[in-house]
Write an enzyme that holds these catalytic residues in place. Structure first.
Site, PDB file in Angstrom:
ATOM      1  CG  ASP A 187      -9.112  -0.794 -23.305  1.00 21.80           C
ATOM      2  OD1 ASP A 187      -9.025  -1.720 -24.110  1.00 21.80           O
ATOM      3  OD2 ASP A 187      -8.153  -0.274 -22.730  1.00 21.80           O
ATOM      4  CD  GLU A 189      -0.086  -7.274  10.709  1.00 22.52           C
ATOM      5  OE1 GLU A 189      -0.524  -6.131  10.505  1.00 22.52           O
ATOM      6  OE2 GLU A 189      -0.800  -8.301  10.696  1.00 22.52           O
ATOM      7  NE  ARG A 248      -7.457  -5.610 -21.009  1.00 17.93           N
ATOM      8  CZ  ARG A 248      -7.561  -4.436 -21.625  1.00 17.93           C
ATOM      9  NH1 ARG A 248      -6.665  -3.479 -21.412  1.00 17.93           N
ATOM     10  NH2 ARG A 248      -8.540  -4.189 -22.455  1.00 17.93           N
ATOM     11  N   PRO A 303       0.821  -1.223   0.000  1.00 18.56           N
ATOM     12  CG  PRO A 303      -0.713  -1.512   1.730  1.00 18.56           C
ATOM     13  CD  PRO A 303       0.573  -2.047   1.182  1.00 18.56           C
TER      14      PRO A 303
END
Ligand code: 4HQ
Length: 254
Positions: free
Chosen positions: A168, A115, A153, A88
């Site tokens: 897209d 953690e 992709r 994160p």
């Protein structure tokens, strides 16, 4: 392209890698994903990979020795191969980051669990950090699969789109226009006439306007970076004027 993935849970990858486009990309030879079990680099008889944190606070932290040994076993030194930790605390992964990774022949993903990882792993063996968004996962594995999917992709031939997923969302810098297929009427809802007209220029113009409308309504922040033509700007101005008129009527009603 070769992606090496270091994880304590290689079994988690079987589903996503074994189905659909990711399976196809591997069968085509466009993509190789090599899974490495970090626990194979533990050296004690219990094959320990985690320990309680120094300073207390609960949870477990991945110890540095097995993880760094696992990285060094797969990364040839001095070749500048990115070693990316899913975390994160990383740069937020977006379509631009996907394009950057799609241009590299080889890179490594490191999945932490519990953690997180001992800070010295970052200092000695990690070159980059990526986050898939501002929420907390139990481990980096699902994040790694998201990154692999978004990059795979884009590889030539994988989507069967030789131009490479050009319409897209995020390739155009806008949200996508609405899509329709048969039947022409579903539960009283008709497909817009222009899509049945066979008039390609009108279809393209309609799609562009609907993409602009959706982006204006749902993700106006994306309009800061999207490349816009003069026609696009004029249409956005119309949308803005409609919004002003709605607001004026609202104020007048009190
Ligand atoms: N993690 N984007 C791994 C994440 C995450 C994210 C939390 C990474 C737990 C051990 N990874 N640690 N968001 O939530 O990539």
């Amino acid at each position: 392209m070769r992606i090496d993935v270091l994880t304590l849970f290689p079994g988690m990858f079987a589903g996503p890698l074994g189905e659909s486009m990711l399976k196809r990309a591997q069968e085509m030879g466009a993509l190789t994903v090599a899974l490495h079990d970090i626990r194979n680099h533990a050296t004690d008889k219990h094959r320990t990979v985690d320990e309680p944190p120094y300073g207390g606070g609960g949870g477990m932290v991945m110890k540095p020795e097995p993880l760094v040994a696992a990285i060094e076993a797969v990364v040839p030194p001095g070749e500048g191969i990115p070693v990316i930790l899913l975390s994160p605390q990383g740069r937020v992964f977006d379509q631009a980051a996907a394009f950057e990774l799609a241009a590299l022949p080889r890179w490594v993903l490191v999945c932490g669990h519990y953690e997180g990882v001992d800070e010295r792993v970052r200092e000695t063996a990690i070159t980059d950090e990526l986050s898939i968004g501002d929420y907390v996962l139990t481990g980096g594995e699902l994040a790694a699969m998201v990154v692999i999917d978004a990059v795979a992709r884009l590889l030539p031939g994988v989507l069967g789109d030789p131009t490479g997923a050009t319409d897209d969302s995020h390739a155009t810098g806008l949200l996508e226009y609405p899509h329709y297929t048969r039947p022409p009427v579903f539960r009283g809802l008709a497909v817009p006439d222009v899509l049945l007209s066979g008039h390609e220029a009108n279809v393209n113009a309609w799609r562009r306007r609907e993409a602009l409308r959706r982006t204006w309504e749902r993700r106006p922040d994306m309009l800061l970076n999207a490349p816009l033509s003069e026609t696009d700007r004029e249409f956005l101005l119309e949308l803005a004027e409609e919004e002003i008129d709605r607001k004026r009527r609202q104020v007048r009603r009190g």
